[in-house]
Write an enzyme that holds these catalytic residues in place. Sequence first.
Site, short mmCIF file in Angstrom:
data_model
loop_
_atom_site.label_atom_id
_atom_site.label_comp_id
_atom_site.label_asym_id
_atom_site.label_seq_id
_atom_site.Cartn_x
_atom_site.Cartn_y
_atom_site.Cartn_z
CG ASP A 16 -1.66 1.22 1.48
OD1 ASP A 16 -2.29 1.68 0.52
OD2 ASP A 16 -1.64 1.75 2.61
CG ASP A 18 -1.83 7.46 0.66
OD1 ASP A 18 -1.27 8.56 0.59
OD2 ASP A 18 -2.45 6.95 -0.29
CG ASP A 313 -2.42 2.35 6.53
OD1 ASP A 313 -3.15 3.18 7.09
OD2 ASP A 313 -2.44 2.16 5.30
#
Length: 455
Positions: A16, A18, A313
């Site tokens: 991922d 961000d 996250d």
Amino acid sequence: MAQHFSLAACDAVGFDLDHTLCRYNLPESAPLIYNSFAQFLVKERGYDKELLSVTPEDWDFCCKGLALDLEDGNFIKLADNGTVLRASHGTKMMTPEALAEAYGKEEWKHFVSDMGMTCRSGKYYFYDNYFDLPGALLCARVVDLLTKHNNGQKTFDFWKDIIAGIQHNYKTSAFKENSGMYFPEIKRDPGRYLHSCPESVKKWLRQLKNAGKILLLITSSHSDYCRLLCDYILGNDFADLFDIVITNALKPGFFSHIPCQRPFRTLENDEEQEALPSLEKPGWYSQGNVGHLYELLKKMTGKPEPKVVYFGDSMHSDIFPACHYSNWETVLILEELRGDEVARSQRPEESEPLEKKGKYEGPKVKPLSTSSKKWGSFFIDSVSGPENTEDSLVYTWSCKRISTYSTIAIPSIEAIAELPLDYKFTRFSSSNSKIAGYYPNPPLVLSNDETLTTK
């Protein structure tokens, strides 16, 4: 399943972007996200200007893992068995008596078994990442204002305005059009909001590539914003690091939808082009689905079942769907563990007495990854026992999901970047312990695992 997990055993390594590869300076990015929504609500929807002023103390409300009941304006923190540990109406915390009256010892009305419970619904919203959290504070303050101005209003209908605020600031064209408040500000001063990737992480990515791993970047950010972020954090040759880049991936649907529902699209000048019937070669794409991606990985590796690990996250968008729908290995980036690193490194005798601190230092925004005084630990909480007995500690629902769906959890990619690729991490699933998969250390509050009970 084997007790240990090793990157060396993986054929493809996915990331991922961000808050995973790209770390944000949270004390700066959180107020920017908050203001992007607050300005919209005040200027475009006529909400009270009071929303625009936020004190540093207000940020203590933010805690990952909270759910907002969209009808009654209550925020709740769930135990692993679905009962409510703490609750607030807007920002006002409920007393133990009010909590008992509202929720008792029963499962929360929207709780279903872990697998079937989504994080997004027309009835509630779970806050599980740092893009979301400023919105939790904003919604709580909206509830406060509506309750105050409307004689104790009991039901709420402000969510449509929040959705409009998302559309205004974060729609596909916002970056290119310089519209909204968020993208123009990030473009103006990226160094204020973003942390560059340390050299150790860049070297580690090249090491993975040189070891023959297929590197994937799968992000729900649009291609123009993705390019800005990667240019800043990795350098303008970042595209050489990744075999396949997928932007606007619309996770978690990327993992859960069948190919015909979400085809890959090519890009031209960051504009999406025609839908592809399948994914034939590496490159930069938009949208898509895990089924077509996995077929390409089979072709690239020459293996019938290539092994993939995905770093992310968000439990909702990254970890749960990659594990549940695709059976990928998953590495959760959990910045809450970074606060523990600081606490471990700061011995009591090293902390400066208050009277010696700078007299004119203003209050700072609480780092969102540190524990909230209002909500307590992200990992555990106490529940009162029968009369005259001690309180007992229980795991939160969020903590249970970490050990259920993550292979391991780490504070940042930097934390593992200097380890050899064949380093053997202990998996969460290697024993019944809820702490086995945390690297390099379990959260401080979980260090004495034996005192905890599973309800």
